[in-house]
Design an enzyme around this catalytic site. Structure first.
Site, PDB file in Angstrom:
ATOM      1  N   MET A 189       0.848  -1.205   0.000  1.00 27.97           N
ATOM      2  CA  MET A 189       0.000   0.000   0.000  1.00 27.97           C
ATOM      3  C   MET A 189       0.871   1.238   0.000  1.00 27.97           C
ATOM      4  O   MET A 189       1.870   1.298   0.726  1.00 27.97           O
ATOM      5  CB  MET A 189      -0.905  -0.009   1.233  1.00 27.97           C
ATOM      6  CG  MET A 189      -1.777  -1.248   1.337  1.00 27.97           C
ATOM      7  SD  MET A 189      -2.954  -1.100   2.688  1.00 27.97           S
ATOM      8  CE  MET A 189      -3.635  -2.773   2.719  1.00 27.97           C
ATOM      9  N   MET A 246     -12.256  -7.521  -5.518  1.00 29.01           N
ATOM     10  CA  MET A 246     -12.193  -7.099  -4.111  1.00 29.01           C
ATOM     11  C   MET A 246     -13.579  -7.230  -3.481  1.00 29.01           C
ATOM     12  O   MET A 246     -14.577  -6.786  -4.046  1.00 29.01           O
ATOM     13  CB  MET A 246     -11.726  -5.638  -3.999  1.00 29.01           C
ATOM     14  CG  MET A 246     -10.269  -5.382  -4.360  1.00 29.01           C
ATOM     15  SD  MET A 246      -9.059  -6.337  -3.410  1.00 29.01           S
ATOM     16  CE  MET A 246      -9.406  -5.805  -1.727  1.00 29.01           C
ATOM     17  N   ASP A 277     -10.817 -11.124  -2.177  1.00 30.77           N
ATOM     18  CA  ASP A 277      -9.972 -10.571  -1.111  1.00 30.77           C
ATOM     19  C   ASP A 277     -10.789  -9.593  -0.280  1.00 30.77           C
ATOM     20  O   ASP A 277     -11.269  -8.578  -0.795  1.00 30.77           O
ATOM     21  CB  ASP A 277      -8.776  -9.861  -1.768  1.00 30.77           C
ATOM     22  CG  ASP A 277      -7.778  -9.314  -0.760  1.00 30.77           C
ATOM     23  OD1 ASP A 277      -7.943  -9.537   0.453  1.00 30.77           O
ATOM     24  OD2 ASP A 277      -6.817  -8.653  -1.215  1.00 30.77           O
TER      25      ASP A 277
END
Ligand code: DX5
Ligand code: ZN
Length: 241
Positions: free
Chosen positions: A59, A159, A197
């Site tokens: 990230m 996601m 995820d």
């Protein structure tokens, strides 16, 4: 085995990373929820507990409002296991760092469609660097964003939370999106993995697999204070039958 240190776990010599060959859903242990003060051991615990991939969340503090780790961390944990490293780049313009993460030991590199101005180019860059190429899409991003690159992908990541943090709840409306992603791949005869995820645990994993997911990322369900890493992976595996 408890979550506390296990002295039996030691780094391995760096070797090749064979991809799992079994035709069953794969479990990717996300080290975002691990104890960073002993990351190598935590990686080895997941590998020993039967994780198919180690999922590494990168990230940049821009694409997502959090900062995690760079290639140096990946390199340092690489010698703890031969389990493939599944690198999830939540980074703007990720092409700047693709080669670094492959050289550090990344085997699958997944970039976000939303973070790439030239997504097709970035996918080719990942492959040129010798890794398997994945593209991720956020919950609000339509599947059409990846349609043009689908034939080039080794993995599509849907996601199931908004990226940035572990421990969030699975967004239930994503089940329909996983089903549509599965249909898109099947209709084209594509063998790419379909990864999910966010919020995956023993209560949500079965719905994701039923909808067509082939790779389950799990962070807080694997690394927590309640059960050992091996028990957690076993519980996830049992929940999907
Ligand atoms: C979140 C990350 C995930 C995270 C998942 O942005 O991409 O990989 O580790 O954590 P859980 O499984 O706790 O939702
Ligand atoms: Zn992730």
């Amino acid at each position: 085995m408890s979550r506390q240190g296990n002295c039996a776990l030691r780094p391995l010599p760096v070797g090749r990373c064979p991809m799992p060959s079994e035709d069953r859903p794969k479990i990717a242990a996300s080290i975002l929820s691990a104890d960073f003060s002993r990351l190598g051991e935590q990686v080895a615990e997941a590998a020993k507990g039967g994780a198919d991939y180690i999922h590494i969340d990168v990230m940049d503090g821009r694409f997502v409002p959090n900062l995690t780790m760079g290639p140096a961390v990946v390199r340092s944990i690489r010698r703890w296991t031969e389990v493939p490293f599944d690198v999830h780049m939540m980074v703007e313009a990720p092409e700047r760092f693709v080669r670094d993460f492959v050289e550090a030991g990344g085997n699958i590199i997944t970039v976000h469609a939303e973070a790439c101005t030239h997504l097709h180019f970035v996918v080719q860059r990942i492959k040129e660097c010798g890794a398997r190429a994945g593209v991720a899409i956020n919950p609000a991003t339509p599947l059409s964003a990846v349609e043009a690159v689908l034939p080039d992908l080794d993995q599509l990541l849907v996601m199931t939370v908004n990226p940035g943090f572990g421990g969030q709840g699975f967004i239930a409306t994503m089940v329909d999106k996983i089903e549509r992603a599965r249909a898109m791949l099947d209709k084209r005869g594509l063998a790419a993995d379909l990864e999910v995820d966010g919020g995956i645990n023993a209560d949500t994993a079965a719905a994701a697999v039923k909808a067509g997911a082939t790779v389950l990322v799990a962070g807080s369900a694997v690394y927590n204070d309640k059960i050992s890493v091996a028990e957690a992976i076993r519980a996830l595996r049992n929940s999907i039958g």
